[in-house]
Write a protein that holds these residues in place. Sequence first.
Motif, mmCIF file in Angstrom:
data_model
loop_
_atom_site.group_PDB
_atom_site.id
_atom_site.type_symbol
_atom_site.label_atom_id
_atom_site.label_comp_id
_atom_site.label_asym_id
_atom_site.label_seq_id
_atom_site.Cartn_x
_atom_site.Cartn_y
_atom_site.Cartn_z
ATOM 1 N N PRO A 190 0.843 -1.201 0.000
ATOM 2 C CA PRO A 190 0.000 0.000 0.000
ATOM 3 C C PRO A 190 0.871 1.240 0.000
ATOM 4 O O PRO A 190 2.104 1.148 0.003
ATOM 5 C CB PRO A 190 -0.816 -0.134 1.293
ATOM 6 N N CYS A 191 0.257 2.413 0.027
ATOM 7 C CA CYS A 191 0.960 3.686 -0.142
ATOM 8 C C CYS A 191 2.184 3.786 0.763
ATOM 9 O O CYS A 191 2.115 3.555 1.970
ATOM 10 C CB CYS A 191 0.000 4.841 0.146
ATOM 11 N N LEU A 192 3.319 4.153 0.179
ATOM 12 C CA LEU A 192 4.574 4.321 0.910
ATOM 13 C C LEU A 192 4.821 5.776 1.307
ATOM 14 O O LEU A 192 5.855 6.094 1.889
ATOM 15 C CB LEU A 192 5.753 3.829 0.063
ATOM 16 N N GLY A 193 3.882 6.677 0.990
ATOM 17 C CA GLY A 193 4.069 8.079 1.325
ATOM 18 C C GLY A 193 5.114 8.757 0.470
ATOM 19 O O GLY A 193 5.743 9.727 0.888
ATOM 20 N N ARG B 181 8.342 5.539 18.641
ATOM 21 C CA ARG B 181 7.864 4.157 18.508
ATOM 22 C C ARG B 181 7.480 3.934 17.053
ATOM 23 O O ARG B 181 6.646 4.668 16.510
ATOM 24 C CB ARG B 181 6.665 3.900 19.428
ATOM 25 N N ARG B 182 8.077 2.940 16.447
ATOM 26 C CA ARG B 182 7.846 2.663 15.037
ATOM 27 C C ARG B 182 6.659 1.750 14.831
ATOM 28 O O ARG B 182 6.524 0.723 15.491
ATOM 29 C CB ARG B 182 9.085 2.010 14.421
ATOM 30 N N GLY B 183 5.803 2.123 13.896
ATOM 31 C CA GLY B 183 4.762 1.221 13.447
ATOM 32 C C GLY B 183 5.374 0.162 12.546
ATOM 33 O O GLY B 183 6.580 0.155 12.272
ATOM 34 N N ALA B 184 4.523 -0.734 12.046
ATOM 35 C CA ALA B 184 5.060 -1.819 11.223
ATOM 36 C C ALA B 184 4.138 -2.172 10.061
ATOM 37 O O ALA B 184 4.059 -3.318 9.652
ATOM 38 C CB ALA B 184 5.312 -3.059 12.092
ATOM 39 N N GLY B 185 3.449 -1.177 9.546
ATOM 40 C CA GLY B 185 2.616 -1.423 8.377
ATOM 41 C C GLY B 185 1.193 -1.797 8.721
ATOM 42 O O GLY B 185 0.770 -2.923 8.478
ATOM 43 N N ALA B 186 0.439 -0.843 9.286
ATOM 44 C CA ALA B 186 -0.973 -1.068 9.612
ATOM 45 C C ALA B 186 -1.694 0.272 9.538
ATOM 46 O O ALA B 186 -1.507 1.128 10.404
ATOM 47 C CB ALA B 186 -1.135 -1.688 10.999
ATOM 48 N N TYR B 187 -2.495 0.458 8.506
ATOM 49 C CA TYR B 187 -3.244 1.705 8.311
ATOM 50 C C TYR B 187 -4.122 2.023 9.507
ATOM 51 O O TYR B 187 -4.258 3.181 9.906
ATOM 52 C CB TYR B 187 -4.087 1.561 7.043
ATOM 53 N N ILE B 188 -4.697 1.013 10.118
ATOM 54 C CA ILE B 188 -5.624 1.219 11.228
ATOM 55 C C ILE B 188 -4.924 1.883 12.414
ATOM 56 O O ILE B 188 -5.572 2.529 13.242
ATOM 57 C CB ILE B 188 -6.259 -0.132 11.655
ATOM 58 N N CYS B 189 -3.609 1.761 12.503
ATOM 59 C CA CYS B 189 -2.887 2.364 13.624
ATOM 60 C C CYS B 189 -2.804 3.875 13.514
ATOM 61 O O CYS B 189 -2.238 4.522 14.404
ATOM 62 C CB CYS B 189 -1.498 1.748 13.759
ATOM 63 N N GLY B 190 -3.355 4.463 12.459
ATOM 64 C CA GLY B 190 -3.508 5.900 12.411
ATOM 65 C C GLY B 190 -4.675 6.376 13.256
ATOM 66 O O GLY B 190 -4.791 7.574 13.534
ATOM 67 N N GLU C 80 1.017 8.518 9.118
ATOM 68 C CA GLU C 80 0.141 8.922 8.012
ATOM 69 C C GLU C 80 0.153 7.835 6.938
ATOM 70 O O GLU C 80 1.101 7.696 6.194
ATOM 71 C CB GLU C 80 0.554 10.279 7.455
ATOM 72 N N SER C 81 -0.931 7.081 6.890
ATOM 73 C CA SER C 81 -1.010 5.961 5.955
ATOM 74 C C SER C 81 -2.140 6.123 4.952
ATOM 75 O O SER C 81 -2.388 5.217 4.152
ATOM 76 C CB SER C 81 -1.210 4.648 6.726
#
Length: 645
Positions: A150-153, A401-410, A322-323
């Motif tokens: 998905p989108c990489l920004g 704190r780094r996310g790991a690829g989850a749009y819902i965490c926005g 921002e995802s």
Amino acid sequence: MDLRYTDAAPSDAEREAVDALLGPPPSGWEGAAERTDEDLRWARGGAAAAKDRRDQLLPALHAVNDRVGWISEGALDYICRRLTVAPAEAYGVATFYAMFSVRPRPAKVLHVCTDLACAARGSAAVCADLTERLGAPGTPAEGTVWQESPCLGLCERAPAALLLQAGADPAPPVFEERGSGGGAPGDGKGRGGEEPAAGAVRCSAVLAPATAPALVTAARAPESAPAEPPAAAAVPQAGDPALVLLRRIGTVDPASLDDYRSTGGYTALRRAFTLGPAGVVREVLEAGLVGRGGAAFPTGRKWQATAQQADGPHYLVCNADESEPGTFKDRVLMEGDPYALVEAMTIAGYAIGAHQGYIYLRGEYPRAYERLDHALTSARTRGLLGPDVLGQGYAFDIEIRRGAGAYICGEETAIFNSIEGQRGEPRSKPPFPVEKGLFGKPTAVNNVETLVNVLPILEHGAAAYAATGTETSTGTKLFCVSGQVARPGIYELPFGANLRELLDLAGPPERLRAVLLGGAAGGFVRPDELDVPLTFEGTRAAGTTLGSGVVLVLDDSVELPRVLLRIAEFFRDESCGQCVPCRVGTVRQEEALHRIVDRTGAGAAEDIALMREVGQAMRDASICGLGQTAWNAVESAIDRLGVYK
């Protein structure tokens, strides 16, 4: 996985990665190689200690994934022993995030964006070519595995790809930056001579715009990848004296704290200490600042409500995850002006009575991580973070704190669960975050753009800030323009400018088909509606949304049914599955679009009626904004653009 520990053992590399984060295991009960006589007599810790350590689960998973490239059963078991977490729970967390793998894979992973902006610029052809050269997605070849993402920004340079390489000493990130500060371009040194801190992000290269031959070459030899251009390349207006939020990008070395301070940096924080916490909140209220992430909630009210809570401690969380497809403004701010975010968070923490802040950062933003990590280290060294900020007796620090690829965490409460070491699923509200947020304590959550708006408010005063824009949408707004335009990038305009003015700056296509405002959760605008004012109230009155500032421009060469299908696939993939309306509704929406993507007229009418019913159910009953907005873009395309007729 089971609730019980297994006999699987971690490799030496996995054990070293976890111990580097958590320290050596204190006893045999927590993963030491052998249990001593003392261990057999008594066990320390218990439920309370385990709860205190649970928030280290996501960083520990990152540590192993960064070192080895995937998370084995032995590594997961070792993490669980160290943190006293049931393996089944840790497995549920590890498998929640797209950037982790619990199956063996090569150390190099190539993420190729196939989302809206990249699809509009030819990502399908790149993927087809890459399949011929390296095999199907997920198939290891030449020490690399590639996958659609998905989108990489990186929408201003679409189509884009991100190459991540695991290892103890992987190839360094290939970045380039030029600013007015001292030091050679890209050496990371500003006038103060600070060395960038060693980051944990394992990145080999960002490749955009991407071609299949370039991706294959980079995968074989990451060091040969071209340097990523400076953040200013994403700002066509760079250097314009009228800019407010973007004024330093392209003119100041983002690595130099001295450069930042020479251009007015930390003036706002000094005024904040003069005003006091209540005075800062009052200024933000009078300025009329509202959230820039899409909800447009008054920032001053949120801060005031958090500050008034008797329970403590209070926390500040910066939502830098921002995802939303098509959004990249926060990345540009963090890469090009990281000290602005650090200063703004310090002011916000002071206003709400917090002593600890967290930046929840997208895992796909390696350069932003490096820049922020360096900025935080420099700020601590200079007394701008820590136990006595600027000698004012106020203690405040920030952790990434780094996310790991989850749009819902926005979603703000999903961020809390993710930081706490749970699956990143939204919570039911009430209670609201200002009452019970991170670790069950009062918490204010703001995104990057919202926070940096606080600086001009305190530098020039609330009245001066409110004089820009409209009565209910004050200040300036950052717009992420991508798609079929001549000059894609981040644009800063005062609220009240219209869409036509923005597109004139970016260079619109000759045969404009539609403009998507607000991203996948937004709505479409027709070519005859370009005079819509770019304000929260103006877009609302026009039946669309400003959202996070996404402006995706599509010409008549783009197949809109395929765009809608990609949006539906995105929401299906990113639904956390917690609530039935969203879990089932996003699947049913995608199924219906698959059935009608090659049909029009009467043949599609039944499925369109079904989608309206499903869409309304998601809007009414989903627990969070993902399900509530999953139908928006599809509905607007059907009703405003006449798709499928």
